[in-house]
Design an enzyme around this catalytic site. Structure first.
Site, short mmCIF file in Angstrom:
data_model
loop_
_atom_site.label_atom_id
_atom_site.label_comp_id
_atom_site.label_asym_id
_atom_site.label_seq_id
_atom_site.Cartn_x
_atom_site.Cartn_y
_atom_site.Cartn_z
CB ILE A 63 -1.01 0.04 1.18
CG1 ILE A 63 -0.31 -0.10 2.53
CG2 ILE A 63 -2.09 -1.01 1.00
CD1 ILE A 63 -1.18 0.25 3.72
CB THR A 133 -8.01 -0.91 16.65
OG1 THR A 133 -8.02 -1.52 17.93
CG2 THR A 133 -6.89 0.14 16.65
CG ASP A 134 -11.14 -1.63 21.06
OD1 ASP A 134 -10.01 -1.98 20.66
OD2 ASP A 134 -11.87 -2.37 21.77
CD GLU A 135 -5.21 -2.81 20.79
OE1 GLU A 135 -4.06 -2.38 20.89
OE2 GLU A 135 -5.49 -4.02 20.69
CE1 TYR A 158 -2.68 -2.47 15.03
CE2 TYR A 158 -3.69 -2.40 17.22
CZ TYR A 158 -3.80 -2.56 15.84
OH TYR A 158 -5.04 -2.78 15.28
CB ALA A 160 1.13 5.29 18.75
CB SER A 161 1.17 2.96 13.92
OG SER A 161 0.58 1.70 14.15
CE LYS A 162 -5.55 0.40 12.48
NZ LYS A 162 -5.73 -0.08 11.06
CG ASN A 187 -9.54 -7.60 21.39
OD1 ASN A 187 -9.61 -6.44 21.76
ND2 ASN A 187 -8.46 -8.34 21.52
CG ASN A 188 -12.76 -8.47 14.66
OD1 ASN A 188 -13.18 -8.52 13.51
ND2 ASN A 188 -12.99 -7.43 15.43
CG LEU A 198 -5.93 -14.84 24.35
CD1 LEU A 198 -4.70 -15.20 25.19
CD2 LEU A 198 -6.94 -14.08 25.22
N GLY A 292 3.24 -2.01 28.99
CA GLY A 292 2.17 -1.05 28.70
C GLY A 292 0.82 -1.70 28.43
#
Ligand code: NAD
Ligand code: TDX
Length: 353
Positions: A63, A133-135, A158, A160-162, A187-188, A198, A292
């Site tokens: 991309i 994402t919700d993160e 991750y 922060a980049s999203k 989470n999916n 997980l 974290g």
């Protein structure tokens, strides 16, 4: 959607492959181009059943390759972009953040620029759906929910980049009028998820009688959503969502990690019998916590429910059983993705943890 011409990025990954299959089966699609770099997380086996569909085109590419993206937008007269491609695993982002900034931030920027260039002012019936994402909202205490107006507070490379990619996508709506929609999902889980996450990791280890690593005290909470429900939500946002808007998507299904792991153990004990007379819960090991580690995520999905009539259809108890059955029946898929590089990754992340 009527006769839509879609560019899907990251369609060979977990959610992307489930989305491509559902879109071709259920939506009115004239053409669907899947642009995927095929990193460790992308696997064409996940789409073997659609590769002969005349509407489907696979392109291996990055991309971040702007000439390629612009060519695909022009050549296929793309009206809708659904952007899944990302580096998606938090633990990998902690040990190697570079690829996360490159793909998630620079890659998203490249897609936005390509769409702005090729579409110009002709955006009336076009859509750029950025999957997030919700993160990005950070970590919750024991109460409360993330809504679309919760301030961003990402805490891992991750997330922060999203978050950076979400801000760019939103800026392209406000500044250039690009018809951007953003979805932030919890989470999916479900078929075709790479066994670094997980649920598939625990299913794979528990089946083989390997130790089950639970980070910290195991009481971190995630809001689990079956992948088909996420894909249905994305179709609903493409159909009825308003450009410039964000839609939170969640399962209303909060679980502590330890509960998820115990549930998988118990279901496998019933399905496969005990392991040498021992229940699989005996394999659980509490290991060093993730740096974290966000304590709790939970989504308030009122907006998408009220505006677009979407709600989850698959309860966790049903979805987890379906997921376990799928992994047990698709050992060939697991074997194909668990190549040498996975063994190296596993050793690096979990040995001496
Ligand atoms: P995944 O890691 O399974 O798949 C990512 C896909 O992107 C792979 O096919 C990979 O080959 C491809 N890719 C990576 N870098 C690329 C690049 N530079 N160019 C082209 N393709 C590239 O990820 P997933 O779990 O399916 O997540 C998809 C999206 O959904 C991501 O944007 C993620 O942030 C978001 N999301 C995931 C979850 C979840 O629980 N998995 C929840 C909410 C949002
Ligand atoms: O071995 C493990 N042991 C463990 O206790 C792993 C891999 C995870 N965990 C914990 C960490 C989390 O609290 O389980 C929880 C879920 O972990 P992951 O599957 O790595 O997901 P998470 O970090 O919550 O992020 C996921 O959901 C949001 C996806 O990977 C992201 O792409 C998505 O944006």
């Amino acid at each position: 959607m009527t006769g839509k011409r879609l560019l899907v990025t990251g369609g060979a990954g977990f959610i992307g492959s489930n989305f491509v299959r559902m879109a071709l089966a259920e939506a009115d699609i004239a053409c669907l181009v899947n642009l995927d770099k095929l990193t460790y997380a992308g696997n064409l086996r996940s789409l073997a059943d659609v590769e002969d569909d005349a509407r489907y085109v696979f392109v291996r590419g990055d991309i971040c390759d702007r000439p390629l993206v612009e060519r695909l937008l022009r050549e296929h007269d793309i009206g809708t972009i659904v952007h899944f491609a990302a580096e998606s695993h938090v633990d990998r982002s902690i040990v190697g953040p570079d690829a996360f900034v490159r793909t998630n931030v620079v890659g998203t920027f490249t897609l936005l620029e390509a769409a702005r260039t090729v579409w110009g002012d002709d955006v009336a019936n076009r859509r750029f759906l950025h999957v997030s994402t919700d993160e990005v909202y950070g970590s919750l205490g024991e109460t409360g929910y993330f809504s679309e107006t919760t301030p961003y507070d990402p805490r891992s490379p991750y997330s922060a980049s999203k978050a950076g990619s979400d801000h760019l996508a939103s800026a392209y709506f406000h500044t250039y009028g690009l018809p951007v929609l953003i979805t932030n999902c919890s989470n999916n889980y479900g078929p075709y998820q790479f066994p670094e996450k997980l649920i598939p990791l625990i299913i794979n280890n528990a089946r083989q009688g390997k130790e089950l690593p639970v980070y910290g005290d195991g009481r971190n909470v995630r809001d689990w959503l079956y992948v088909d429900d996420h894909c249905r939500a994305i179709l609903a946002v493409l159909q009825g969502g308003r450009p410039g808007e964000t839609y939170n998507i969640g399962g209303n299904s909060e679980k502590q990690n330890i509960e998820v792991v115990q549930t998988i153990c118990d279901l496998l004990d019933v399905k496969l019998g005990l392991l040498d007379g021992r229940p699989r819960r005996s394999l659980i090991r509490f290991v060093k916590d993730r740096a974290g580690h966000d304590r709790r995520y939970a989504i308030d999905a009122t907006k998408i429910r009220n505006e677009l009539g979407w709600k989850p259809q698959v309860r966790f108890e049903e979805g987890i059983q379906k997921t376990i059955d799928w992994y047990l029946e698709h050992q060939d898929w697991l074997d194909a993705v668990l190549d040498g590089s996975y063994q190296d990754y596993y050793a690096r992340m979990y040995e001496n943890r």
